[in-house]
Write an enzyme that holds these catalytic residues in place. Structure first.
Site, PDB file in Angstrom:
ATOM      1  CB  CYS A 103      -0.925   0.072   1.208  1.00  0.00           C
ATOM      2  SG  CYS A 103      -1.208  -1.394   2.133  1.00  0.00           S
TER       3      CYS A 103
ATOM      4  CB  CYS B  83      -4.510  -0.652   8.730  1.00  0.00           C
ATOM      5  SG  CYS B  83      -4.773  -0.422   6.970  1.00  0.00           S
TER       6      CYS B  83
END
Lengths: 127, 176
Positions: free
Chosen positions: A37, A106
């Site tokens: 990401c 995350c």
């Protein structure tokens, strides 16, 4: 994908954004990243002689969930001992923020960051 | 897909990071035309399905080999390296530190069109870095130093992502 209200709140009003002096022996820095990401996260803690986290700061470049995970974590670790902070699991963060399965990584990143920061301050003090 | 038939052999190309782009495109188009589902006789559902699957495989293979980053990841996968699984120990701390600084520089670019010049300079710097790191990727891969190759691949992922972020920021400033 819709973010939860808690994620939006942390994203729009991130807590404890900032930087501490890495040269300070009481400051531990955890720098982690998610290459797929492009996210990078810096999480720092300032630890008292008694081993209590007095302050925490972070800076995250990444998606809302990554920012919220690290923001929440800085709130949680303040006032905790290093051992207590080590016990925080990514699933606690994901649950609190209501992260969907595709964003669990995350919260893993935030857990990696606090673990790295704790290891850093322990290494500095041991040296 | 037969194990021997990787995406490179599918397009009659050598298995390497450097790719002959005109040959890749020409071979892709020829294969795609040959296996077009519309060429299958009406009513032959099994052949139609096979043609659709073949076509989808060709698209996937072409997209993978066309993009430098996807191609690099694919070469690692062919070498048996899982690029999806990333642990922090696979990342170079210096790379993370540098990424943090580069992201700060992007964030600090002045608002509006005033930011375009610093962003262009950053983009050039990152583009140059990508070239250097791609050369390092090829060298590490050829030396079969797979953990080093994986590290460089992850660095390239960061660099390409940053490049895209800058382009998005440029487009936003230009009002696209």
């Amino acid at each position: 994908m819709a973010y939860s209200e808690k994620v939006i709140d942390h994203y729009e009003n991130p807590r404890n954004v900032g930087k501490m002096d890495d040269a300070d022996l009481n400051v531990g820095t955890g720098m982690v990243g998610a290459p797929a990401c492009g996210d990078v996260m810096r999480l720092q803690i300032k630890v008292s002689d008694a081993g209590v986290i007095e302050d925490a700061k972070f800076k995250t470049y990444g998606c809302g969930s990554a920012i919220a995970s690290s923001s929440l974590l800085t709130e949680w670790v303040k006032g905790r001992t290093l051992d207590e902070a080590t016990a925080i699991k990514n699933s606690d963060i994901a649950e609190e923020l209501g992260l969907p399965p595709v964003k669990i990584h995350c919260s893993v990143l935030a857990e990696d960051a606090i673990k790295a920061a704790i290891a850093d301050v322990k290494a500095k003090r041991g040296a | 897909m037969h194990p021997a038939e990787d995406f490179f052999s599918l397009f009659s190309l050598p298995r390497s990071f450097a790719v002959d782009k005109p040959a890749l495109t020409a071979n892709f188009r020829a294969l795609q035309a040959a296996s077009h589902p519309d060429k299958v006789a009406a009513g032959d559902e099994a052949a139609k399905l096979a043609a659709v699957q073949r076509s989808s495989l060709l698209n996937d293979a072409f997209a993978t080999l066309k993009s430098p980053l996807a191609r690099a990841g694919y070469l690692l996968r062919l070498a048996g390296i899982d690029v999806e699984a990333v642990s922090q120990s696979d990342l170079d701390p210096a790379v993370l530190f540098e990424q943090m600084q580069l992201r700060e520089s992007v964030a600090e670019a002045p608002a509006g069109e005033d930011g375009l010049a610093p962003l262009a300079a950053l983009k050039q710097e990152i583009g140059a870095r990508i070239e250097v790191r791609e050369a390092a990727f090829v060298a590490a891969l050829e030396a079969e130093e797979f953990s080093a190759t994986k590290r460089v691949f992850h660095e390239l992922q960061f660099l390409y992502k940053l490049f895209q972020e800058i382009e998005a920021s440029e487009e936003q400033r230009l009002g696209y």
